[in-house]
Design a protein around this motif. Structure first.
Motif, mmCIF file in Angstrom:
data_model
loop_
_atom_site.group_PDB
_atom_site.id
_atom_site.type_symbol
_atom_site.label_atom_id
_atom_site.label_comp_id
_atom_site.label_asym_id
_atom_site.label_seq_id
_atom_site.Cartn_x
_atom_site.Cartn_y
_atom_site.Cartn_z
ATOM 1 N N THR A 18 35.592 32.352 40.051
ATOM 2 C CA THR A 18 36.943 32.345 39.258
ATOM 3 C C THR A 18 37.049 31.212 38.347
ATOM 4 O O THR A 18 37.346 30.191 38.745
ATOM 5 C CB THR A 18 37.904 32.539 39.945
ATOM 6 N N LEU A 75 40.480 38.462 41.854
ATOM 7 C CA LEU A 75 40.238 37.694 42.753
ATOM 8 C C LEU A 75 41.366 38.229 44.043
ATOM 9 O O LEU A 75 41.021 38.125 45.198
ATOM 10 C CB LEU A 75 40.639 36.284 42.529
ATOM 11 N N ASP A 110 41.407 37.629 35.827
ATOM 12 C CA ASP A 110 40.871 37.003 36.866
ATOM 13 C C ASP A 110 41.435 36.800 38.344
ATOM 14 O O ASP A 110 41.167 37.119 39.402
ATOM 15 C CB ASP A 110 40.214 35.518 36.220
ATOM 16 N N LEU A 120 38.390 28.975 44.515
ATOM 17 C CA LEU A 120 38.090 29.577 43.079
ATOM 18 C C LEU A 120 36.616 29.337 42.724
ATOM 19 O O LEU A 120 35.919 30.285 42.250
ATOM 20 C CB LEU A 120 39.051 28.982 42.168
#
Length: 168
Positions: free
Chosen positions: A15, A144, A140, A10
């Protein structure tokens, strides 16, 4: 332990996220209760084996089941079954069975995301153990993972879409 691997995944992609601990809970609905939230705020991962020998991560609200017929439609395959525990251990090293995070990019697996989850701004999901959750904005997550959006969730006891009579 999966948490450092997931954090790195992440972080490297920029993110924002937050880890949350909770009392140990195995079932998704138990996890939601332990967190003091509605099961509709918790996304669960269900791994499905497709006829071609591939797997896909299906992301659905905790109170629902995966409609395997709908997964076949979404993936254009003829058959789909739930992955067994031995296969889950192979696919998700470091994770407890049943607590796999739905990050296909981390596991090199495609993801199907049920559109009913678009109704919530922040999504909670298992973080690899039955004691940890990860929270991030739904938007998000979609940026992603770039999942396939398809209606694959069904309430327990409801017939799968293919079993329902056609509207005239």
């Amino acid at each position: 332990m999966i948490q450092p691997r997931l954090e790195r995944y992440l972080r490297e992609r920029g993110t924002p996220y937050r880890f949350l601990g909770h009392p140990r809970a195995i079932a998704s609905q138990e996890t939601a209760e332990a967190e003091g939230i509605s099961g509709w705020q918790l996304a669960k991962s269900v791994v499905v084996d497709l006829a071609a020998g591939d797997e896909v991560i299906c992301v659905v609200p905790a109170p629902t089941w995966v409609d395997l017929d709908a997964v076949c439609d979404a993936t254009e395959t003829e058959d789909a079954i739930l992955s067994d525990e031995d296969r889950m251990r192979e696919l998700f090293p470091g994770c407890e069975v049943g607590a796999e995070p739905p990050f296909g990019g981390l596991w090199n697996l495609p993801v199907i995301f049920d559109p009913s989850l678009l109704a919530i701004d922040r999504i909670l999901m298992n973080a690899g153990t039955h004691d940890d959750l990860i929270e991030l904005r739904t938007e998000d997550y979609l940026i992603l993972e770039r999942p396939l959006l398809a209606p694959i969730a069904v309430m327990p006891g409801e017939p799968w879409r293919h079993a329902m009579p056609a509207e005239v």
